[in-house]
Design a protein around this motif. Structure first.
Motif, mmCIF file in Angstrom:
data_model
loop_
_atom_site.group_PDB
_atom_site.id
_atom_site.type_symbol
_atom_site.label_atom_id
_atom_site.label_comp_id
_atom_site.label_asym_id
_atom_site.label_seq_id
_atom_site.Cartn_x
_atom_site.Cartn_y
_atom_site.Cartn_z
ATOM 1 N N SER A 2 4.674 5.001 2.602
ATOM 2 C CA SER A 2 4.950 6.232 2.711
ATOM 3 C C SER A 2 5.344 6.642 4.226
ATOM 4 C CB SER A 2 4.086 7.506 2.195
ATOM 5 O OG SER A 2 4.350 8.747 2.150
ATOM 6 N N ASP A 19 0.829 -1.207 -0.118
ATOM 7 C CA ASP A 19 0.128 0.053 -0.095
ATOM 8 C C ASP A 19 1.013 1.460 -0.060
ATOM 9 O OD1 ASP A 19 -2.934 1.135 0.731
ATOM 10 O OD2 ASP A 19 -1.412 2.271 1.923
ATOM 11 N N ASN A 20 0.694 2.125 -0.976
ATOM 12 C CA ASN A 20 1.445 3.452 -1.164
ATOM 13 C C ASN A 20 1.503 4.156 0.100
ATOM 14 O OD1 ASN A 20 2.378 2.498 -3.697
ATOM 15 N ND2 ASN A 20 0.847 3.676 -4.588
ATOM 16 N N GLY A 21 0.384 4.359 0.741
ATOM 17 C CA GLY A 21 0.324 4.995 1.955
ATOM 18 C C GLY A 21 0.722 4.540 3.053
ATOM 19 N N THR A 38 -8.780 2.090 0.842
ATOM 20 C CA THR A 38 -8.772 0.566 0.943
ATOM 21 C C THR A 38 -10.017 0.199 -0.092
ATOM 22 O OG1 THR A 38 -9.830 0.671 2.911
ATOM 23 C CG2 THR A 38 -7.621 0.668 2.846
ATOM 24 N N ASN A 42 -11.779 5.639 2.595
ATOM 25 C CA ASN A 42 -10.673 6.163 3.355
ATOM 26 C C ASN A 42 -10.205 5.467 4.446
ATOM 27 O OD1 ASN A 42 -10.646 7.970 1.078
ATOM 28 N ND2 ASN A 42 -11.454 9.494 2.181
ATOM 29 N N VAL A 58 -1.345 9.161 8.041
ATOM 30 C CA VAL A 58 -1.361 9.260 6.474
ATOM 31 C C VAL A 58 -2.926 8.766 6.142
ATOM 32 C CG1 VAL A 58 -0.728 6.985 6.161
ATOM 33 C CG2 VAL A 58 -0.338 8.869 4.365
ATOM 34 N N ARG A 59 -3.464 9.212 5.180
ATOM 35 C CA ARG A 59 -4.768 8.711 4.668
ATOM 36 C C ARG A 59 -4.465 7.748 3.524
ATOM 37 N NH1 ARG A 59 -9.584 12.831 5.232
ATOM 38 N NH2 ARG A 59 -9.737 12.963 7.396
ATOM 39 N N THR A 60 -5.223 6.497 3.409
ATOM 40 C CA THR A 60 -5.057 5.594 2.082
ATOM 41 C C THR A 60 -6.479 5.412 1.658
ATOM 42 O OG1 THR A 60 -3.760 3.696 1.032
ATOM 43 C CG2 THR A 60 -4.548 3.705 3.491
#
Length: 317
Positions: A98, A93-95, A316, A295, A312-314
């Motif tokens: 990061s 997951d990129n978020g 899903t 989110n 951070v927000r990601t």
């Protein structure tokens, strides 16, 4: 582990009488003791003439094991361990990557905390797919709630001209083990440790184990907690340090999930398993999900090298 007799010098109650009682139930070593159903053992002790002394011995055993499970390392040893070949594994997951500056750390135990439907299991399966596909490592996945889904993991695998073959290769590197109680958990992890040591001795490096997932750790620990006894707490600590030992000695990223409980009348929630467990994870992350959309907010509660409070927000799905 050591025979029970080795503990007698630390407490006289672990005497020949107590050891004979344990031996009559197939318990000869500290490892045997941890793997045994201690509620059953206490019930057998109740039937003996010296029941109070035997039950006291069980409690003392757990306290001694808890103390001996804690690793002692000096500053130089910690620095040398940090400088060894430690990598981060992509979470998929990129978020999350990061926030953690790369992903889940090898040699560390990372805990995902959150209420039901916050995305904990999805992050576990996404990480398993990522490690098996991109790092070409194997994954040992312990499922305690029938939440593992091979079909869902397959959806996380990148497509291509030969997508079916790729999914087959990736899924073959993920082994799922169903566990419903803490005693089976110890047995499963003991078997894993034996297998890993055998691989080291045989110098087997192909698709080495990179990630160990326990979803969820709290499902097996919560039933043994409660009351004024120390048995449940000691078993919880022993399990935590067994996971950390596997992570450290075999350079594995360990990922576990934990649910939340209410924190009084304020309506707020906090991680389950209490203050004793709080010290065990190297990294602790809180997940919260907005039910109106996809989110997910990830917050750092604890990290060995990063300040807490970062979020951070990601998304899903």
């Amino acid at each position: 582990m050591a025979p029970l007799k080795h503990l007698e010098m630390e407490n006289s109650i672990i005497d020949e009488c107590f050891r004979d009682f344990c031996a009559s139930h197939g318990i000869l070593t500290v490892e045997d003791f941890l793997l045994h159903d201690l509620y059953e053992l206490a019930a057998f002790a109740e039937r003996e003439a010296n029941a109070d002394r035997l039950k006291e011995g069980i409690t003392v055993m757990l306290s001694l094991i808890e103390l001996q499970c804690r690793p002692w390392l000096n500053g130089m040893e910690l620095l040398e361990d940090l400088q060894r070949n430690k990598h981060t594994l992509s979470s998929g997951d990129n978020g999350m990557n990061s926030l953690l500056q790369g992903g889940y750390g090898e040699g560390q135990l990372t805990e995902l905390v959150g209420p039901s439907s916050s995305g904990k299991t999805q992050f576990c399966m996404r990480a398993a797919a990522s490690v098996a596909e991109k790092q070409e490592g194997s994954v040992f996945y312990i499922d305690t709630g029938n939440s593992f889904s091979a079909r869902r993991i397959a959806q996380f695998i990148c497509g291509g001209s030969d997508a079916a073959a790729l999914r087959k290769r990736v899924l073959s590197r993920i082994s799922c083990h169903t566990v419903y109680d803490i005693y089976t958990m110890f047995d499963t992890l003991q078997g894993l440790e034996v297998a890993l040591r055998s691989q080291v001795q045989m110098n087997v490096n192909e698709y080495r184990l990179r990630l160990l997932v326990v979803d969820s750790i709290s499902s097996t620990i919560t039933p043994i907690l409660g009351g004024s006894g120390s048995q449940g707490r000691a078993l919880m600590v022993a399990l935590g340090y067994m996971l950390k030992k596997l992570a450290h000695e075999h350079n594995i990223a360990v990922l576990v999930t934990n649910h939340t409980v209410g924190a009084g009348e304020s309506g707020k929630t906090k991680p389950a398993l209490g203050e004793t467990w709080k010290s065990i994870p190297h990294v602790r992350l809180m997940l919260s999900r907005d039910n109106r959309n996809s989110n997910c907010t990830i917050s750092i509660l604890k990290h060995t090298s990063m300040p807490s409070g970062q979020t951070v927000r990601t998304i899903t799905r």
